[in-house]
Design a protein around this motif. Sequence first.
Motif, PDB file in Angstrom:
ATOM      1  N   UNK A  25      53.510  17.799  26.420  1.00 35.22           N
ATOM      2  CA  UNK A  25      54.020  16.800  25.489  1.00 35.22           C
ATOM      3  C   UNK A  25      53.072  15.614  25.527  1.00 35.22           C
ATOM      4  N   UNK A  26      52.457  15.305  24.402  1.00 32.29           N
ATOM      5  CA  UNK A  26      51.446  14.252  24.346  1.00 32.29           C
ATOM      6  C   UNK A  26      52.101  12.884  24.150  1.00 32.29           C
ATOM      7  N   UNK A  27      51.534  11.899  24.818  1.00 34.24           N
ATOM      8  CA  UNK A  27      52.084  10.549  24.837  1.00 34.24           C
ATOM      9  C   UNK A  27      51.885   9.823  23.505  1.00 34.24           C
ATOM     10  N   UNK A  28      50.776  10.056  22.808  1.00 34.12           N
ATOM     11  CA  UNK A  28      50.528   9.320  21.556  1.00 34.12           C
ATOM     12  C   UNK A  28      51.648   9.534  20.545  1.00 34.12           C
ATOM     13  N   UNK A  29      52.066  10.768  20.229  1.00 33.47           N
ATOM     14  CA  UNK A  29      53.160  10.907  19.265  1.00 33.47           C
ATOM     15  C   UNK A  29      54.454  10.224  19.718  1.00 33.47           C
ATOM     16  N   UNK A  30      54.720  10.224  21.020  1.00 30.56           N
ATOM     17  CA  UNK A  30      55.927   9.561  21.515  1.00 30.56           C
ATOM     18  C   UNK A  30      55.849   8.053  21.270  1.00 30.56           C
ATOM     19  N   UNK A  81      63.984   4.449  26.677  1.00 30.16           N
ATOM     20  CA  UNK A  81      65.024   5.487  26.730  1.00 30.16           C
ATOM     21  C   UNK A  81      64.789   6.540  25.656  1.00 30.16           C
ATOM     22  N   UNK A  82      64.416   6.092  24.467  1.00 32.94           N
ATOM     23  CA  UNK A  82      64.210   7.066  23.388  1.00 32.94           C
ATOM     24  C   UNK A  82      62.996   7.934  23.657  1.00 32.94           C
ATOM     25  N   UNK A  83      61.886   7.331  24.118  1.00 31.25           N
ATOM     26  CA  UNK A  83      60.705   8.129  24.443  1.00 31.25           C
ATOM     27  C   UNK A  83      61.025   9.156  25.521  1.00 31.25           C
ATOM     28  N   UNK A  84      61.734   8.732  26.543  1.00 36.17           N
ATOM     29  CA  UNK A  84      62.065   9.661  27.633  1.00 36.17           C
ATOM     30  C   UNK A  84      63.016  10.750  27.142  1.00 36.17           C
ATOM     31  N   UNK A  85      63.917  10.410  26.235  1.00 34.52           N
ATOM     32  CA  UNK A  85      64.804  11.423  25.677  1.00 34.52           C
ATOM     33  C   UNK A  85      64.051  12.463  24.860  1.00 34.52           C
ATOM     34  N   UNK A  86      63.124  11.990  24.037  1.00 37.87           N
ATOM     35  CA  UNK A  86      62.305  12.923  23.261  1.00 37.87           C
ATOM     36  C   UNK A  86      61.452  13.796  24.172  1.00 37.87           C
ATOM     37  N   UNK A 104      58.981   9.923  35.751  1.00 37.12           N
ATOM     38  CA  UNK A 104      60.290  10.293  36.310  1.00 37.12           C
ATOM     39  C   UNK A 104      60.931  11.407  35.488  1.00 37.12           C
ATOM     40  N   UNK A 105      60.789  11.343  34.180  1.00 35.54           N
ATOM     41  CA  UNK A 105      61.351  12.374  33.309  1.00 35.54           C
ATOM     42  C   UNK A 105      60.685  13.722  33.557  1.00 35.54           C
TER      43      UNK A 105
END
Length: 521
Positions: free
Chosen positions: A144-149, A167-172, A206-207
Amino acid sequence: MTDLLITGGVVADGTGAPERRADVAISGGRVEVVGDLVGRTATRVLDATGCVVCPGFVDVHTHSDLTLLSSPAAHSKVRQGVTTEIIGNCGLGVTPVLGDRAALRGAAGYLDLDPAVAWDWTDLPGYLDVLARARPAVNVAALVAHIPLRAGVVGFEDRAAGPAELDRMCGLLDDALAAGAVGASTGLVYAPLTYAREEELVALARTVAARGRTFSWHIRDYGDHLLDAVRQVLRVAETTGCRTQISHLTSVGRRNWGKAVRALDLIDAARERGADVAADMYPYLAGNAPLSQLLPAWAQTGGEAAMRERLADPGVRDRVRDAWSDLPNGWADITVSRIPVDRPGVTGRTLADLGGADTALDLVGEFGNAVMMVAGGRSEEDLLAVLRHPATVIGSDGQALDPDGPTGAGVPHPRSYGCYPRLFGDYVRSGRLPLAETVRKCTGAAAARFGLHARGELVAGKAADVVVFAPEAIADRATYAEPQRYPDGIRAVLVGGQVVVEEGSHRGARAGEILRAGHGG
């Protein structure tokens, strides 16, 4: 009856055990048995006399996210022995698609070599379904790439993510991990990730750790501030307990030679304290990246379109030139490798020849993140130290390219065609690296870093991904000047028990699987 019997070869099984004379029986896409199989019958026998038989190479660091959709035959990779690719590295990725699709596609210009590839997915499951329908010749696992998040949730501005955004980034991220991603990646030299604060990286780590997956880092700096960048990785790894991979560990610029060895010392100390940290590297003294990577972070705020517009301002250009006055590399070390139009006299030439900073600014202003460079200025001693380190695995940092298709334009880095043959034909044959241990770094150890437990070893019951190569003949033929050349000495490549490459020719089989964490593979 056995489907395929590989006879007469010397087996390096990917575990690091000494190589030994053995036969390999394959049935149903799996390794049936490895040993002395005289008298066993098979539908087909492949004579490997004089050759090394080993697991297919697991390329832990690739950027084939879109090129496999343009050319799923994966010519440049499978012909050098790669049977599994891990995509989504360096924070560069194509999912999730949130908000402005064009802006995300611009940010991922490094991946986007074929404009005909449509982005008709929104999340990782949708993308993997598209990839599965393309039927690639190699197995593929995704990070899972960080840029799209970050781009989708926070945007392209220089600011910290708020609590709700984290929270939303970690959920995605967790949704994609649950859907089978083998981990996550960040790339802290690429906008908008240059603006990510350490608390954001801790939250993502952590996620990832909660799912038992791997977090790969393109660190903040490989030049003057390499050691500080490595220390940041180690802080996050030790704070979160996340299995961590430092991507393409090297030191850039002559004044920084020796720092890669000091970085290894930092990694060793963290490992002794219990951190699960490792690195990957490729056997070259030059790298490949978007030219825009050289821009100061402030020049890239707002996304690619804003960056290009900003570079039309003479005052901005003066500020960038000032920032570039003390780069670790000179313009003679940097070659333009690709632009998205056919412009004779540009690709394959150094920026010193083309006009230095002014030309660099012109090209990025015109083409944004789609301008690619090959940049040298590295130390052979540093490279050897990293390749020899027991915690290092091999990743090409290349792409699956087709020299006869849209992805074959320009003068790409030769690692996309020759990484593994160069490793065995130069470093192993010269005695600088041992055979069995180098095979392990390319196969069993590489697969284990990302939880691909069915790959990487020639052991009964595991996937029959196999490479047969002639140890005295294997060699890369791809050069910086002529990179789109296939290697010598690769006798056969099997993916899932099917022969994909034989005697240097691609047989057309597209037997790769989409590997999802938690679903075998």
